[in-house]
Design a protein around this motif. Structure first.
Motif, PDB file in Angstrom:
ATOM      1  N   THR A  38      -1.297  53.283-113.558  1.00 59.87           N
ATOM      2  CA  THR A  38      -0.818  51.914-113.406  1.00 59.87           C
ATOM      3  C   THR A  38      -1.219  51.439-112.026  1.00 59.87           C
ATOM      4  O   THR A  38      -1.271  52.230-111.081  1.00 59.87           O
ATOM      5  N   GLY A  39      -1.516  50.166-111.931  1.00 65.89           N
ATOM      6  CA  GLY A  39      -1.935  49.635-110.643  1.00 65.89           C
ATOM      7  C   GLY A  39      -2.983  48.561-110.817  1.00 65.89           C
ATOM      8  O   GLY A  39      -3.214  48.059-111.925  1.00 65.89           O
ATOM      9  N   PRO A  40      -3.658  48.191-109.754  1.00 62.05           N
ATOM     10  CA  PRO A  40      -4.648  47.119-109.828  1.00 62.05           C
ATOM     11  C   PRO A  40      -5.871  47.530-110.630  1.00 62.05           C
ATOM     12  O   PRO A  40      -6.271  48.709-110.624  1.00 62.05           O
ATOM     13  N   GLY A  43      -8.721  49.597-109.196  1.00 68.06           N
ATOM     14  CA  GLY A  43      -8.630  51.048-109.065  1.00 68.06           C
ATOM     15  C   GLY A  43      -8.755  51.785-110.382  1.00 68.06           C
ATOM     16  O   GLY A  43      -8.633  53.004-110.423  1.00 68.06           O
ATOM     17  N   LEU A  44      -9.001  51.053-111.452  1.00 65.16           N
ATOM     18  CA  LEU A  44      -9.073  51.662-112.782  1.00 65.16           C
ATOM     19  C   LEU A  44     -10.485  52.157-113.071  1.00 65.16           C
ATOM     20  O   LEU A  44     -11.461  51.409-112.982  1.00 65.16           O
ATOM     21  N   GLY A  45     -10.596  53.421-113.458  1.00 63.77           N
ATOM     22  CA  GLY A  45     -11.853  53.975-113.938  1.00 63.77           C
ATOM     23  C   GLY A  45     -11.756  54.240-115.425  1.00 63.77           C
ATOM     24  O   GLY A  45     -10.769  54.820-115.890  1.00 63.77           O
ATOM     25  N   LEU A  46     -12.726  53.793-116.194  1.00 66.22           N
ATOM     26  CA  LEU A  46     -12.719  53.943-117.643  1.00 66.22           C
ATOM     27  C   LEU A  46     -13.641  55.085-118.066  1.00 66.22           C
ATOM     28  O   LEU A  46     -14.508  55.508-117.309  1.00 66.22           O
ATOM     29  N   ASN A  47     -13.442  55.555-119.297  1.00 69.37           N
ATOM     30  CA  ASN A  47     -14.254  56.647-119.825  1.00 69.37           C
ATOM     31  C   ASN A  47     -14.836  56.227-121.177  1.00 69.37           C
ATOM     32  O   ASN A  47     -14.244  56.435-122.215  1.00 69.37           O
ATOM     33  N   ARG A  71      -5.324  50.476-122.973  1.00 72.08           N
ATOM     34  CA  ARG A  71      -4.757  49.919-121.744  1.00 72.08           C
ATOM     35  C   ARG A  71      -4.677  48.400-121.825  1.00 72.08           C
ATOM     36  O   ARG A  71      -5.410  47.769-122.595  1.00 72.08           O
ATOM     37  N   LYS A  72      -3.806  47.843-120.995  1.00 71.06           N
ATOM     38  CA  LYS A  72      -3.696  46.388-120.868  1.00 71.06           C
ATOM     39  C   LYS A  72      -3.878  45.989-119.413  1.00 71.06           C
ATOM     40  O   LYS A  72      -3.310  46.612-118.510  1.00 71.06           O
ATOM     41  N   VAL A  73      -4.694  44.951-119.210  1.00 67.70           N
ATOM     42  CA  VAL A  73      -4.839  44.354-117.881  1.00 67.70           C
ATOM     43  C   VAL A  73      -4.260  42.949-117.974  1.00 67.70           C
ATOM     44  O   VAL A  73      -4.766  42.110-118.731  1.00 67.70           O
ATOM     45  N   VAL A  79      -2.773  46.925-114.322  1.00 65.77           N
ATOM     46  CA  VAL A  79      -3.056  47.777-115.477  1.00 65.77           C
ATOM     47  C   VAL A  79      -1.803  48.533-115.897  1.00 65.77           C
ATOM     48  O   VAL A  79      -1.099  49.103-115.059  1.00 65.77           O
ATOM     49  N   THR A  80      -1.531  48.528-117.210  1.00 64.80           N
ATOM     50  CA  THR A  80      -0.490  49.375-117.775  1.00 64.80           C
ATOM     51  C   THR A  80      -1.046  50.034-119.034  1.00 64.80           C
ATOM     52  O   THR A  80      -2.069  49.623-119.568  1.00 64.80           O
ATOM     53  N   ARG A  81      -0.375  51.066-119.491  1.00 62.67           N
ATOM     54  CA  ARG A  81      -0.789  51.770-120.712  1.00 62.67           C
ATOM     55  C   ARG A  81      -0.050  51.185-121.905  1.00 62.67           C
ATOM     56  O   ARG A  81       1.165  51.025-121.879  1.00 62.67           O
ATOM     57  N   ILE A  82      -0.780  50.900-122.974  1.00 66.41           N
ATOM     58  CA  ILE A  82      -0.169  50.427-124.210  1.00 66.41           C
ATOM     59  C   ILE A  82       0.153  51.596-125.125  1.00 66.41           C
ATOM     60  O   ILE A  82       1.245  51.674-125.694  1.00 66.41           O
TER      61      ILE A  82
END
Length: 204
Positions: A38-40, A43-47, A71-73, A79-82
């Motif tokens: 969670t955070g901005p 700072g999110l890295g995707l795979n 995830r949701k932005v 960013v949070t996890r759905i």
């Protein structure tokens, strides 16, 4: 606003394209983040994200495929996890969305009420998330024929990939392994398109 969001799978990022044709990175961190991040969004890295959707409030929903989560932005860039990151694997399960274990989610869609639909590709089912709770929509059964119809939980999917939902709430699912497109209205599924056989020519 007319912007287009693109899942650049091989580049592990989401790109934003404005109506004027200007491309910018939307989510493009250097290293893959854990499902619990969670955070901005900076700072999110995707795979290898495979799909992306936008809800009516402007939130961006990402199927982060090899991270095995959705995830949701939000519009503020947070960013949070759905769904995903849990231990529950069975198609017919329900419960807290963070308790489900997704396996290569390759499709995501959101309807007018904010319900998120997830093609859980390697689990061979479609799940939905309402608020913070997930449940089973399609798959996990024993009926395989493309021409079949009946209870959505009785259908057997094979690597479902794309999902979409129309304004009336009809869910459409690409059943990639079965080579057909299925439709779900309420709790009943039917065939939407294709016969299950390869075709090389147009047939109207």
């Amino acid at each position: 606003s007319g912007a287009l969001f693109v899942a650049a799978t091989g580049n592990s990022r989401i790109r934003r394209i404005t109506p004027a044709g200007v491309i910018s990175p939307f989510a493009a961190g250097a290293a893959a983040s854990a499902c619990s991040y969670t955070g901005p969004v900076s700072g999110l890295g995707l795979n290898q994200p495979y799909d992306v959707a936008v809800d009516g409030a402007g939130n961006v929903i990402i199927a982060d495929t090899l991270a095995n989560c959705v995830r949701k932005v939000d519009t503020a860039g947070n960013v949070t996890r759905i769904a995903g990151g849990g231990a529950t694997t069975t198609c017919n399960a329900s419960g807290p969305a963070t308790a489900v274990s997704l396996s290569a989610p390759r499709g995501v869609a959101v309807d007018a009420s904010g319900t998120v639909y997830i093609a859980d590709s390697s689990r061979n089912c479609v799940r939905k998330v309402v608020g913070a709770t997930f449940s089973h929509v399609l798959g996990g059964g024993g009926t395989t024929a493309c021409t079949s119809t009946g209870a959505a939980t009785a259908a057997s999917l094979s690597a479902p990939e794309g999902v979409a939902v129309d304004m009336a709430g009809r869910l459409v699912v690409v059943d990639r392994g079965r080579r057909c497109v299925r439709s779900v209205v309420g709790t009943t599924y039917s065939r939407a398109a294709l016969t299950g056989a390869n075709s090389s020519v147009g047939d109207n």
